[in-house]
Motif scaffolding. Structure first.
Motif, short mmCIF file in Angstrom:
data_model
loop_
_atom_site.label_atom_id
_atom_site.label_comp_id
_atom_site.label_asym_id
_atom_site.label_seq_id
_atom_site.Cartn_x
_atom_site.Cartn_y
_atom_site.Cartn_z
N UNK A 1 0.84 -1.20 0.00
CA UNK A 1 0.00 0.00 0.00
C UNK A 1 0.88 1.25 0.00
N UNK A 2 0.24 2.38 -0.27
CA UNK A 2 0.89 3.69 -0.14
C UNK A 2 -0.05 4.59 0.65
N UNK A 3 0.47 5.20 1.70
CA UNK A 3 -0.29 6.18 2.48
C UNK A 3 0.26 7.56 2.15
N UNK A 4 -0.64 8.50 1.89
CA UNK A 4 -0.20 9.84 1.49
C UNK A 4 -1.08 10.90 2.13
N UNK A 5 -0.43 11.94 2.63
CA UNK A 5 -1.14 13.06 3.23
C UNK A 5 -0.63 14.35 2.58
N UNK A 6 -1.54 15.10 1.96
CA UNK A 6 -1.21 16.37 1.32
C UNK A 6 -2.32 17.37 1.66
N UNK A 7 -2.26 18.55 1.04
CA UNK A 7 -3.31 19.54 1.25
C UNK A 7 -4.66 19.05 0.73
N UNK A 8 -4.63 18.02 -0.09
CA UNK A 8 -5.88 17.45 -0.61
C UNK A 8 -6.50 16.45 0.36
N UNK A 9 -5.78 16.08 1.41
CA UNK A 9 -6.32 15.17 2.39
C UNK A 9 -5.47 13.93 2.57
N UNK A 10 -6.02 12.97 3.30
CA UNK A 10 -5.34 11.72 3.64
C UNK A 10 -5.88 10.61 2.74
N UNK A 11 -4.97 9.92 2.06
CA UNK A 11 -5.38 8.89 1.11
C UNK A 11 -4.57 7.61 1.31
N UNK A 12 -5.23 6.49 1.04
CA UNK A 12 -4.58 5.19 1.10
C UNK A 12 -4.79 4.49 -0.24
N UNK A 13 -3.69 4.11 -0.87
CA UNK A 13 -3.73 3.43 -2.17
C UNK A 13 -3.34 1.96 -1.98
N UNK A 14 -4.18 1.07 -2.48
CA UNK A 14 -3.89 -0.36 -2.48
C UNK A 14 -4.23 -0.92 -3.85
N UNK A 15 -3.97 -2.20 -4.06
CA UNK A 15 -4.34 -2.82 -5.33
C UNK A 15 -5.85 -2.79 -5.56
N UNK A 16 -6.61 -2.57 -4.47
CA UNK A 16 -8.06 -2.49 -4.60
C UNK A 16 -8.57 -1.12 -4.97
N UNK A 17 -7.66 -0.13 -5.03
CA UNK A 17 -8.06 1.21 -5.40
C UNK A 17 -7.57 2.25 -4.42
N UNK A 18 -8.20 3.42 -4.46
CA UNK A 18 -7.81 4.54 -3.60
C UNK A 18 -8.94 4.85 -2.63
N UNK A 19 -8.57 5.06 -1.36
CA UNK A 19 -9.54 5.40 -0.32
C UNK A 19 -9.20 6.75 0.28
N UNK A 20 -10.19 7.65 0.31
CA UNK A 20 -10.05 8.90 1.04
C UNK A 20 -10.33 8.61 2.52
N UNK A 21 -9.30 8.73 3.34
CA UNK A 21 -9.42 8.36 4.75
C UNK A 21 -9.99 9.54 5.54
N UNK A 22 -11.08 9.31 6.22
CA UNK A 22 -11.71 10.33 7.05
C UNK A 22 -11.49 9.98 8.52
N UNK A 23 -10.84 10.86 9.23
CA UNK A 23 -10.54 10.62 10.64
C UNK A 23 -11.53 11.34 11.54
N UNK A 24 -11.89 10.70 12.62
CA UNK A 24 -12.73 11.33 13.63
C UNK A 24 -11.81 12.05 14.60
N UNK A 25 -11.82 13.37 14.57
CA UNK A 25 -10.90 14.15 15.36
C UNK A 25 -11.52 14.55 16.69
N UNK A 26 -10.68 14.54 17.72
CA UNK A 26 -11.17 14.85 19.07
C UNK A 26 -11.56 16.30 19.22
N UNK A 27 -10.93 17.18 18.43
CA UNK A 27 -11.16 18.62 18.60
C UNK A 27 -10.95 19.32 17.28
N UNK A 28 -11.89 20.16 16.90
CA UNK A 28 -11.74 20.94 15.67
C UNK A 28 -12.08 22.39 15.97
N UNK A 29 -11.11 23.25 15.80
CA UNK A 29 -11.28 24.68 15.97
C UNK A 29 -10.07 25.36 15.34
N UNK A 30 -10.15 26.66 15.14
CA UNK A 30 -9.03 27.36 14.53
C UNK A 30 -8.90 28.75 15.12
#
Length: 326
Positions: free
Chosen positions: A244-273
């Protein structure tokens, strides 16, 4: 109530103050900064007492912890004073300007028994936490190669301290690139050998590229802040596993495998800016590290993750890079 004294009310101090303000059972009761307007702005968040200098705060306040968000060249003296007065400190990264200062702080820590956590925030950044868990799981086999990159416009700071690489900041190598160095050492340990190229033409240590050889894998680190203000901040990783290949860029977190590409969505404990806080306005990783720190305080435990000893090793590694690997 956990009472915090916050020294330094600039970009990082602002991030920390807002995070503490969102943690139950924690209050910033005192702040210190030579720039009165900055101290007043953060003091309003929690009705904190204001000091002009960090040393005054340390001397006069009875605190559960001191949080030091000062320019790098001021870390060692304030950390030592804080450890001798208060048994818990949070020290922003890099822990110290020189490796020798780091060794001295470790000596003081042994003498005082103080608990110290260093702001190597990438260890707590959700996408990087996810990556370490994926590596440790072995789900997609061993890591074959990895790339970590961190690029930024030129920072400035109080009295232009960032620009004085030789005496105050260490340049992009020690201030910016150390994030990825620390994460590499945290996840993979020390490499068998490494080679480094420092950029020429910009400010001292404004560009650094390192290839670390682990025998069974290669890890490449690239960092620079030699970019114009219009250049967007970038932090990324790409990790090639056997399956597999795991990649994180400004476009988000992605996981590539022979089965295709998955946009990984994480459940974050805290979101604010925080608006206008700097390159990274997202509080998530900063909240995670300070929540861990204050949870340790509430439990009467010393923080183990991102401790002083690891942080000093990261400073030593970067200093070797800056000296051509010596």
């Amino acid at each position: 109530m956990i009472k915090i004294g916050l020294i330094g009310c600039g970009f990082m101090g602002t991030m920390h103050a807002n995070c503490y303000n969102a943690i139950d059972g924690v209050q910033v009761v005192a702040v210190a900064d030579l720039q009165k307007d900055r101290a007043e702005a953060l003091a309003k968040l929690s009705d904190a007492k204001i000091y002009s200098t960090g040393m005054e705060l340390i001397q006069n306040e009875q605190l559960d912890a001191v949080d030091i968000c000062l320019p790098t060249y001021l870390h060692a003296q304030h950390a030592e004073a804080a450890m001798r007065k208060c048994k818990n400190i949070f020290l922003e990264k890099p822990a110290t300007f020189t490796a020798g200062e780091g060794e001295h702080l470790l000596k003081i820590q042994r003498e005082t028994g103080a608990g110290v956590q260093v702001g190597q925030v990438i260890r707590f950044w959700d996408e990087y936490v996810w990556l370490k868990e994926l590596i440790d799981s072995g789900k997609y086999g061993k890591v074959q190669n990895a790339m970590f990159r961190r690029l930024s416009p030129r920072p400035d700071g109080w009295e232009h301290w960032y620009r004085n690489a030789a005496e105050k900041s260490g340049g992009a190598a020690l201030d910016l690139h150390i994030h990825d160095v620390d994460y590499m050492l945290y996840v993979f340990g020390k490499p068998k050998k490494f080679s480094t190229v420092l950029g020429h033409g910009g400010e001292a240590n404004s560009y650094v590229s390192t290839v670390a050889d682990y025998g069974d894998k290669a890890v490449t680190l690239e960092g620079s802040w030699d970019f114009p203000a219009e250049y967007p901040f970038e932090m990324m990783f790409r990790v090639k596993f056997e399956n597999a290949v795991a990649e994180y860029t400004h476009e988000g977190l992605r996981l590539y495998t022979n089965g295709g590409m998955e946009n990984v969505q994480l459940e974050k404990a805290f979101t604010a800016s925080v608006e206008g806080a700097g390159n990274i306005s997202d509080l998530g990783g900063y909240f995670n590290e300070l929540k861990y720190f204050t949870d340790c305080l509430k439990a009467g435990k010393k923080p183990e993750k991102a401790g002083l000893a690891d942080a000093v090793e990261s400073v030593k590694f970067v200093r070797k890079e800056m000296n051509g690997g010596v």
